[in-house]
Design a protein around this motif. Structure first.
Motif, PDB file in Angstrom:
ATOM      1  N   THR A 113       5.061  23.279  15.072  1.00  0.00           N
ATOM      2  CA  THR A 113       5.099  23.460  13.632  1.00  0.00           C
ATOM      3  C   THR A 113       3.738  23.911  13.121  1.00  0.00           C
ATOM      4  O   THR A 113       2.720  23.225  13.345  1.00  0.00           O
ATOM      5  N   GLU A 114       3.711  25.084  12.504  1.00  0.00           N
ATOM      6  CA  GLU A 114       2.499  25.618  11.883  1.00  0.00           C
ATOM      7  C   GLU A 114       1.294  25.555  12.824  1.00  0.00           C
ATOM      8  O   GLU A 114       0.209  25.088  12.448  1.00  0.00           O
ATOM      9  N   GLY A 115       1.499  25.982  14.065  1.00  0.00           N
ATOM     10  CA  GLY A 115       0.407  26.057  15.034  1.00  0.00           C
ATOM     11  C   GLY A 115       0.065  24.752  15.714  1.00  0.00           C
ATOM     12  O   GLY A 115      -0.922  24.682  16.463  1.00  0.00           O
ATOM     13  N   GLU A 116       0.840  23.710  15.488  1.00  0.00           N
ATOM     14  CA  GLU A 116       0.602  22.422  16.124  1.00  0.00           C
ATOM     15  C   GLU A 116       1.741  22.078  17.076  1.00  0.00           C
ATOM     16  O   GLU A 116       2.893  22.443  16.860  1.00  0.00           O
TER      17      GLU A 116
ATOM     18  N   THR B 239      15.286  24.740  24.416  1.00  0.00           N
ATOM     19  CA  THR B 239      15.207  24.823  22.959  1.00  0.00           C
ATOM     20  C   THR B 239      16.482  24.284  22.340  1.00  0.00           C
ATOM     21  O   THR B 239      17.580  24.763  22.632  1.00  0.00           O
ATOM     22  N   VAL B 240      16.321  23.291  21.484  1.00  0.00           N
ATOM     23  CA  VAL B 240      17.457  22.655  20.814  1.00  0.00           C
ATOM     24  C   VAL B 240      17.772  23.359  19.508  1.00  0.00           C
ATOM     25  O   VAL B 240      18.925  23.657  19.191  1.00  0.00           O
ATOM     26  N   THR B 241      16.767  23.601  18.742  1.00  0.00           N
ATOM     27  CA  THR B 241      16.836  24.380  17.526  1.00  0.00           C
ATOM     28  C   THR B 241      15.445  24.952  17.306  1.00  0.00           C
ATOM     29  O   THR B 241      14.516  24.623  18.064  1.00  0.00           O
ATOM     30  N   GLU B 242      15.265  25.813  16.330  1.00  0.00           N
ATOM     31  CA  GLU B 242      13.977  26.473  16.172  1.00  0.00           C
ATOM     32  C   GLU B 242      12.840  25.461  16.028  1.00  0.00           C
ATOM     33  O   GLU B 242      12.868  24.577  15.169  1.00  0.00           O
ATOM     34  N   GLY B 243      11.860  25.565  16.936  1.00  0.00           N
ATOM     35  CA  GLY B 243      10.708  24.684  16.876  1.00  0.00           C
ATOM     36  C   GLY B 243      10.911  23.323  17.496  1.00  0.00           C
ATOM     37  O   GLY B 243      10.009  22.472  17.421  1.00  0.00           O
TER      38      GLY B 243
ATOM     39  N   GLY C 256      12.664   7.366  15.454  1.00  0.00           N
ATOM     40  CA  GLY C 256      12.152   8.491  14.685  1.00  0.00           C
ATOM     41  C   GLY C 256      13.275   9.262  14.009  1.00  0.00           C
ATOM     42  O   GLY C 256      14.364   9.399  14.569  1.00  0.00           O
ATOM     43  N   TYR C 257      13.020   9.732  12.791  1.00  0.00           N
ATOM     44  CA  TYR C 257      13.969  10.596  12.094  1.00  0.00           C
ATOM     45  C   TYR C 257      13.185  11.744  11.482  1.00  0.00           C
ATOM     46  O   TYR C 257      12.220  11.528  10.733  1.00  0.00           O
ATOM     47  N   VAL C 258      13.572  12.971  11.822  1.00  0.00           N
ATOM     48  CA  VAL C 258      12.892  14.167  11.327  1.00  0.00           C
ATOM     49  C   VAL C 258      13.772  14.787  10.249  1.00  0.00           C
ATOM     50  O   VAL C 258      14.831  15.361  10.541  1.00  0.00           O
ATOM     51  N   ARG C 259      13.335  14.653   9.018  1.00  0.00           N
ATOM     52  CA  ARG C 259      14.182  15.027   7.872  1.00  0.00           C
ATOM     53  C   ARG C 259      14.593  16.493   7.912  1.00  0.00           C
ATOM     54  O   ARG C 259      15.760  16.827   7.645  1.00  0.00           O
ATOM     55  N   GLU C 260      13.652  17.370   8.206  1.00  0.00           N
ATOM     56  CA  GLU C 260      13.915  18.796   8.103  1.00  0.00           C
ATOM     57  C   GLU C 260      15.001  19.267   9.061  1.00  0.00           C
ATOM     58  O   GLU C 260      15.655  20.294   8.817  1.00  0.00           O
ATOM     59  N   HIS C 261      15.198  18.559  10.158  1.00  0.00           N
ATOM     60  CA  HIS C 261      16.226  18.925  11.138  1.00  0.00           C
ATOM     61  C   HIS C 261      17.404  17.956  11.152  1.00  0.00           C
ATOM     62  O   HIS C 261      18.325  18.131  11.959  1.00  0.00           O
ATOM     63  N   ARG C 262      17.378  16.948  10.307  1.00  0.00           N
ATOM     64  CA  ARG C 262      18.367  15.850  10.356  1.00  0.00           C
ATOM     65  C   ARG C 262      18.516  15.396  11.811  1.00  0.00           C
ATOM     66  O   ARG C 262      19.599  15.267  12.356  1.00  0.00           O
TER      67      ARG C 262
ATOM     68  N   GLY D 284       2.211  19.574   9.807  1.00  0.00           N
ATOM     69  CA  GLY D 284       2.725  20.917   9.627  1.00  0.00           C
ATOM     70  C   GLY D 284       3.861  20.910   8.629  1.00  0.00           C
ATOM     71  O   GLY D 284       3.763  20.365   7.531  1.00  0.00           O
ATOM     72  N   GLY D 285       4.995  21.468   9.032  1.00  0.00           N
ATOM     73  CA  GLY D 285       6.141  21.512   8.137  1.00  0.00           C
ATOM     74  C   GLY D 285       7.160  20.432   8.412  1.00  0.00           C
ATOM     75  O   GLY D 285       8.314  20.541   7.968  1.00  0.00           O
ATOM     76  N   LEU D 286       6.780  19.380   9.134  1.00  0.00           N
ATOM     77  CA  LEU D 286       7.744  18.356   9.534  1.00  0.00           C
ATOM     78  C   LEU D 286       7.372  16.978   9.002  1.00  0.00           C
ATOM     79  O   LEU D 286       6.183  16.632   8.911  1.00  0.00           O
ATOM     80  N   THR D 287       8.411  16.194   8.709  1.00  0.00           N
ATOM     81  CA  THR D 287       8.244  14.823   8.242  1.00  0.00           C
ATOM     82  C   THR D 287       8.909  13.883   9.244  1.00  0.00           C
ATOM     83  O   THR D 287      10.114  14.017   9.518  1.00  0.00           O
ATOM     84  N   PHE D 288       8.145  12.952   9.784  1.00  0.00           N
ATOM     85  CA  PHE D 288       8.656  11.967  10.740  1.00  0.00           C
ATOM     86  C   PHE D 288       8.691  10.598  10.061  1.00  0.00           C
ATOM     87  O   PHE D 288       7.650  10.042   9.713  1.00  0.00           O
ATOM     88  N   ASP D 289       9.894  10.085   9.874  1.00  0.00           N
ATOM     89  CA  ASP D 289      10.051   8.721   9.389  1.00  0.00           C
ATOM     90  C   ASP D 289      10.175   7.808  10.607  1.00  0.00           C
ATOM     91  O   ASP D 289      11.091   7.956  11.427  1.00  0.00           O
TER      92      ASP D 289
END
Length: 443
Positions: free
Chosen positions: A49-52, A30-34, A181-187, A162-167
């Protein structure tokens, strides 16, 4: 635990790269939550994220079952989404076990991944041969069936699950089909193989075209994202925005130095031979663990730049329409006094520390006398020495393969000579028993 481990790798106290898979077999960390990190030859980054369940890269065919077991211990959510950082086989073969026990996932990739899979089918046998040689694995067979992407893009794509955005951003470097890939919510930055904890793999002598200048642009573009965490698809995580920027920008600087030197000489009309032996990597930051040439190496990058910008003619007119290598070798051997004279010269060069010259002479001797066990023993010795002295996996693989090949030929030749001697002794004994004279020498 994972932050402490990544810190040791950063300081050079532990090895973890495309060459050294330091945490392989330790499951999902685990790197960070989720967010989970699964280390292998080809890392996989998992998101819940949100069951996915989502995966960035999916590992190789040899590890799919273990990946599935390890991820299932970390999350029981259904796999809905997967992203390919590019189409190399150590990144695209892990969805099968998830889809066999759950719904079919949606796989995202750059559109050129589809073209890569088509090319792999066209050159299946060649890819088997070169990867056996590169990784010293005679059992390796190149796959002929691929899990193709469901959604492709050209320049950029944003995916929300779910609750994540992948650019997703397209880049060229090791391949022409790379996705950053860049995941905004986790920088969180997902560079794929654009950062692999060693110098960039953009000169690989047995693989298709690499793109060094575009790789520099991709490294700087990734650095500008100001990520707090970087999870490469080979090697350890990097934590902290300052470290992420440093690793990316210093790698760009190292690669740009080789590009600049090469293009300056190419534009001045230098031959490829002169450029290969003139360009030297920058020694600035040479102590960095991510700037070790342990997989690819600088002179191979030079050759790839020449191939990209200069074509296949190397500037030597004799190489434009050359004689067959074996014909040239036979002629040189005749001038030298025979293949064994060339082999002796190879050993002399080796003993004097000129391994490059020794390689040329040993190879010529073997081409001039392909069935001579003694010549092949020399070739095996020379290329075994060359392999032992190399740092990069690419060079070690090719030289070791050549040494193994000649060792086998030498053993086979010795066995055949022994068998011929036994047959000769038996025939002589039979003639003696019959009172038949032996044939004259040379008959």
């Amino acid at each position: 635990m994972i932050i402490e481990y990544a810190d040791r790798v950063w300081r050079g106290e532990s090895d973890d790269s495309i060459v050294d898979t330091g945490m392989e077999g330790k499951g999902v960390q685990t790197v960070t939550e989720g967010v989970g990190w699964w280390a292998g030859f080809g890392n996989v980054i998992a998101f819940e994220t949100e069951g996915e369940l989502l995966l960035f890269d999916t590992g190789g065919p040899w590890a799919a079952a273990r990946l599935h077991e390890d991820v299932r211990r970390w999350s029981r959510a259904s796999l809905t989404t997967a992203f390919y950082s590019h189409g190399h086989i150590d990144h695209v073969f892990g969805t099968g076990p998830f889809e066999e026990s759950g719904p079919r996932a949606t796989v995202y990739a750059h559109q050129a991944v589809v073209d890569r899979f088509d090319r792999y089918l066209l050159t299946n046998g060649y890819n088997t041969v070169i990867n056996q040689r590169q990784f010293q694995n005679t059992r390796l067979r190149w796959p002929a069936d691929y899990r193709r992407p469901d959604v492709t893009y050209t320049d950029a794509l944003t995916v929300r699950r779910g609750g994540l955005t992948f650019d997703l951003l397209h880049a060229k470097g090791e391949t022409d089909d790379a996705t950053v890939g860049y995941v905004r919510e986790h920088r969180l930055l997902l560079p794929g193989d654009l950062f692999i904890w060693v110098t960039p793999n953009c000169g690989n002598p047995q693989k298709v075209q690499r793109y060094p200048r575009e790789w520099v642009h991709a490294l700087r573009r990734m650095a500008a994202l100001d990520a707090e965490i970087m999870l490469p698809s080979h090697g350890a995580p990097v934590f902290g925005a300052d470290r992420v920027r440093q690793a990316l920008l210093e790698t760009a600087e190292w690669l740009e130095s080789i590009i600049t030197q090469t293009l300056d000489l190419l534009n001045a009309g230098a031959r490829l031979d002169e450029i290969v032996h003139s360009v030297k990597p920058s020694q600035r930051h040479s102590d960095r663990p991510y700037l070790r040439a342990r997989y690819d190496e600088p002179e191979f990058v030079v050759r790839n730049l020449w191939r990209l910008y200069g074509g296949w003619y190397d500037g030597n007119p004799a190489n434009l329409k050359p004689a067959p290598e074996a014909v040239l070798a036979e002629s040189v051997a005749e001038l030298a006094g025979g293949p064994h004279a060339l082999a002796d010269a190879a050993l002399k060069a080796l003993s004097e520390g000129d391994e490059r010259l020794a390689g040329h002479l040993a190879e010529m001797a073997a081409l001039a006398a392909p069935d001579d066990a003694g010549v092949h023993r020399v070739r095996a010795q020379v290329f075994a020495a060359r392999a032992a002295g190399e740092q990069s996996l690419m060079a070690k693989g090719i030289f070791t393969w050549a040494a193994t090949e000649s060792s086998a030929r030498a053993d086979r030749g010795a066995t055949e000579s022994s068998a011929r001697a036994d047959r000769g002794a038996t025939e002589s004994s039979a003639r003696a028993d019959r009172g038949t004279p032996a044939p004259p020498e040379g008959a």
